[in-house]
Every structure is written in structure tokens, then in C-alpha cells.
Write a protein that holds these residues in place. Structure first.
Motif, PDB file in Angstrom:
ATOM      1  N   ASP A 100      -0.164  -8.306  -1.854  1.00 36.81           N
ATOM      2  CA  ASP A 100       0.799  -7.432  -1.174  1.00 36.81           C
ATOM      3  C   ASP A 100       2.243  -7.748  -1.562  1.00 36.81           C
ATOM      4  OD1 ASP A 100      -0.865  -5.717   0.289  1.00 36.81           O
ATOM      5  OD2 ASP A 100      -1.082  -7.152   1.920  1.00 36.81           O
ATOM      6  N   GLY A 101       2.579  -9.041  -1.585  1.00 33.76           N
ATOM      7  CA  GLY A 101       3.950  -9.417  -1.907  1.00 33.76           C
ATOM      8  C   GLY A 101       4.332  -8.994  -3.315  1.00 33.76           C
ATOM      9  N   ALA A 104       5.210  -5.293  -3.314  1.00 35.77           N
ATOM     10  CA  ALA A 104       6.542  -4.992  -2.773  1.00 35.77           C
ATOM     11  C   ALA A 104       7.633  -5.369  -3.769  1.00 35.77           C
ATOM     12  CB  ALA A 104       6.750  -5.737  -1.465  1.00 35.77           C
ATOM     13  N   LYS A 105       7.483  -6.535  -4.385  1.00 30.53           N
ATOM     14  CA  LYS A 105       8.473  -6.985  -5.370  1.00 30.53           C
ATOM     15  C   LYS A 105       8.594  -5.984  -6.515  1.00 30.53           C
ATOM     16  CE  LYS A 105       9.312 -10.658  -8.745  1.00 30.53           C
ATOM     17  NZ  LYS A 105       8.910 -11.992  -9.231  1.00 30.53           N
ATOM     18  N   SER A 129       3.507  -8.276   6.282  1.00 26.28           N
ATOM     19  CA  SER A 129       4.823  -8.881   6.496  1.00 26.28           C
ATOM     20  C   SER A 129       4.871 -10.289   5.934  1.00 26.28           C
ATOM     21  CB  SER A 129       5.146  -8.939   7.991  1.00 26.28           C
ATOM     22  OG  SER A 129       4.972  -7.697   8.611  1.00 26.28           O
ATOM     23  N   ILE A 132       4.970 -10.240   2.056  1.00 24.58           N
ATOM     24  CA  ILE A 132       6.268  -9.792   1.546  1.00 24.58           C
ATOM     25  C   ILE A 132       7.339 -10.841   1.812  1.00 24.58           C
ATOM     26  CG2 ILE A 132       8.077  -8.062   1.870  1.00 24.58           C
ATOM     27  CD1 ILE A 132       5.782  -6.036   2.383  1.00 24.58           C
ATOM     28  N   GLN A 135       6.901 -13.751  -0.694  1.00 27.81           N
ATOM     29  CA  GLN A 135       7.253 -13.368  -2.058  1.00 27.81           C
ATOM     30  C   GLN A 135       8.759 -13.198  -2.219  1.00 27.81           C
ATOM     31  OE1 GLN A 135       5.123 -12.704  -5.008  1.00 27.81           O
ATOM     32  NE2 GLN A 135       7.209 -13.043  -5.745  1.00 27.81           N
ATOM     33  N   CYS A 188       7.058  -2.982   7.999  1.00 26.99           N
ATOM     34  CA  CYS A 188       5.710  -3.518   7.806  1.00 26.99           C
ATOM     35  C   CYS A 188       4.846  -3.300   9.035  1.00 26.99           C
ATOM     36  CB  CYS A 188       5.775  -5.000   7.463  1.00 26.99           C
ATOM     37  SG  CYS A 188       6.454  -5.346   5.846  1.00 26.99           S
ATOM     38  N   ILE A 216       6.285   0.674   3.959  1.00 28.31           N
ATOM     39  CA  ILE A 216       5.001   0.429   3.301  1.00 28.31           C
ATOM     40  C   ILE A 216       3.929   1.410   3.775  1.00 28.31           C
ATOM     41  CG2 ILE A 216       5.625  -1.994   3.020  1.00 28.31           C
ATOM     42  CD1 ILE A 216       3.324  -2.656   4.989  1.00 28.31           C
ATOM     43  N   MET A 242       3.947   0.397  -3.741  1.00 28.12           N
ATOM     44  CA  MET A 242       3.462  -0.907  -3.302  1.00 28.12           C
ATOM     45  C   MET A 242       1.942  -0.908  -3.263  1.00 28.12           C
ATOM     46  SD  MET A 242       4.218  -3.126   0.116  1.00 28.12           S
ATOM     47  CE  MET A 242       3.005  -4.357   0.627  1.00 28.12           C
ATOM     48  N   GLN A 246      -0.059  -3.403  -5.812  1.00 24.44           N
ATOM     49  CA  GLN A 246      -0.958  -4.426  -5.264  1.00 24.44           C
ATOM     50  C   GLN A 246      -2.393  -4.109  -5.656  1.00 24.44           C
ATOM     51  OE1 GLN A 246      -3.398  -4.257  -2.736  1.00 24.44           O
ATOM     52  NE2 GLN A 246      -3.108  -2.096  -2.243  1.00 24.44           N
TER      53      GLN A 246
END
Length: 272
Positions: A100-101, A104-105, A129, A132, A135, A188, A216, A242, A246
Motif C-alpha cells: 500500500d505504501g 501511495a508513494k 494509513s 502510507i 513509507q 485513509c 485512496i 494507488m 500496489q
């Protein structure tokens, strides 16, 4: 015989992961198929053991299963640190990962949003959350986590403090002030998700034009939060990328094959 993959969650009807992964499998000519399964927290262990026994290739996890999975699978160091698993591979036991992180990145980078040194407000303190926060703290953001249950936000901020330049947790009482202090706002929570599309964590009056807002939630594609962000002149970023990034990372973990990201994106956008 086709290899089965899937996503477990509750609710699960909103998921577009099957369309995305099945499009990728077709594009690459792979004998694989991906489905959505409604699985409650209490049934997760049985569902995972059943999937493994039936020869599934792997699964994704969504709300409310990401943290529960840590009790069941062999999680990698990142997933353990995050405290949540969203991807499980069945090739050698049940290996857990968190992508997930990364999603988002990559989404923020694609929109040329500067992460390092930014003041980042994350609303919500669940599995996504955590991923993210870990990360983007690692990438140099100053993190504030705001949550309805304040203690959960404080606990998460404490968990990331060893890698974050700055991390704090708080409740939602002063959301307007928190947003005004922020460069990036990430929702999130499930607020605004179909079918409750009128929900929003903030309105345009609480935002400012220099703000970047990432939601998200991707069903609907343009949530009320993002509509409010546009009214305020802020940069609004939809959540489908995202999901795609992911998912692409999960695809690599399961198959060892480079996923066709453009095909995955097209499939998601057609559905949305």
C-alpha cells in the motif's frame, strides 16, 4: 488448469481489483484468474488456509483484514513494522507483504508532488494509513495522523517515530487547523466510498489552494472530498493509481512477471 488469485474483504462488492488483474493476465496470456471474496475478520484464517489448500496463487486483503492477517501469515519485515498485510503469496507457505505504501508513494510522484520535507496529514489510522505513514515518513515527510479514536493516531505516530523526522497523532476536533498547516492531505478512511458518496472528511472551506489532496477511495473515482478540493483550488488526486501501483507490486510478488501497468489502469478506469 487456471491458477486462482483473489481479494478478501468485508465489504468487497466495491473492489475493482478483479477487473485490473484479469486484464493483466489476459494481456500476458497467463492461465490465471482473479476473484473477489467476502470474508469476515473471524473467518480470515479459515479462508486463507482454504485458499492455500485449493491451490490459490495468492490473495490481496482489504478492510478489515490487513492487521488480522499478521496473526496468521509469515509477514516480511516491512509488513511487520507497518503492522498490516495486504498481499499474501502461497508459493512457500503463506508469506505476507504490504504494497500500500509503495502505491501511495508512486501516485504522488507521478503527480510531481514533493514528499521530502512536506507536512503530511493522514486521516485514519487503519491498515492503509499505517502503510502510507511508514513509507512517506521514510521518504522524509513530517507526519500528522488524525483519527476519530485519538489514541490509535497517537499509537501510530509513536510506531513511526523511529524513522520520521516529525510524527504526531491527534483527534479530529481541529481538522481545519490541521489541514491549513498541511501541504498534503490523504484520506485513509472509507468516508465517501460507494454507496455513501456524500460523506467527506473536509469541505472546501477547510482547505487552501497550495494543498494536495489524495483520496485512496476510488469508488466513486471522484469523491466528494476531491470535488471539495477542486472548489478550494487545491490539487486533487484520485485513488485509482494507488490501487494500480500496489496491485502491480502484488502481481510481481505472485508471478515474478513485470505487470502491464497501462492495461491495468485502462481496466480500472473503464469500470469506474
Amino acid at each position: 488448469m487456471r491458477t486462482v488469485f483473489g481479494v478478501f474483504g468485508d465489504p468487497i462488492a466495491h473492489s475493482r481489483s478483479p477487473h485490473m488483474h484479469n486484464a493483466a493476465f489476459r494481456e500476458l496470456g497467463m492461465e490465471c484468474t482473479y476473484h473477489a471474496f467476502r470474508v469476515s475478520r473471524g473467518n480470515l484464517k479459515d479462508a486463507l488456509l482454504g485458499g492455500k489448500a485449493m491451490g490459490f496463487g495468492g490473495v490481496n486483503l482489504t478492510v478489515p483484514l490487513k492487521q488480522e492477517a499478521l496473526k496468521i501469515v509469515d509477514a516480511d519485515p516491512l509488513a511487520k513494522s507497518i503492522g498490516a498485510v495486504n498481499t499474501i503469496d502461497f508459493k512457500d507457505g503463506m508469506k505476507g507483504y504490504n504494497t500500500d505504501g509503495f502505491g501511495a508513494k508512486r501516485t504522488l510522484e507521478e503527480k510531481s508532488v514533493e514528499i521530502k520535507g512536506s507536512n503530511l496529514l493522514i486521516v485514519g489510522a487503519g491498515g492503509a494509513s499505517r502503510a502510507i505513514a511508514f513509507q512517506l515518513a521514510k521518504d522524509g515527510a513530517n507526519i500528522t495522523i488524525a483519527n476519530r479514536t485519538e489514541q490509535k493516531a497517537i499509537d501510530l505516530a509513536s510506531d513511526i517515530s523511529f524513522i520520521a523526522t516529525s510524527a504526531r497523532g491527534c483527534g479530529l476536533e481541529n481538522i481545519k487547523e490541521l489541514i491549513m498547516e498541511s501541504d498534503i492531505l490523504i484520506n485513509c478512511t472509507t468516508m465517501g466510498m460507494h454507496p455513501n458518496t456524500e460523506g467527506t472528511i473536509a469541505t472546501s472551506e477547510e482547505m487552501h489552494p497550495e494543498l494536495t489532496v489524495l483520496d485512496i477511495v476510488y469508488n466513486p473515482l471522484e469523491t466528494r472530498l476531491l470535488k471539495e478540493a477542486k472548489k478550494a483550488g487545491a490539487k486533487a488526486i484520485t485513488g485509482e493509481m494507488m490501487l494500480i501501483y500496489q496491485g502491480a507490486e502484488a502481481f510481481r510478488i505472485w508471478t515474478g512477471v513485470e505487470p502491464p501497468v497501462s492495461t491495468m489502469k485502462k481496466a480500472v478506469l473503464e469500470e469506474l
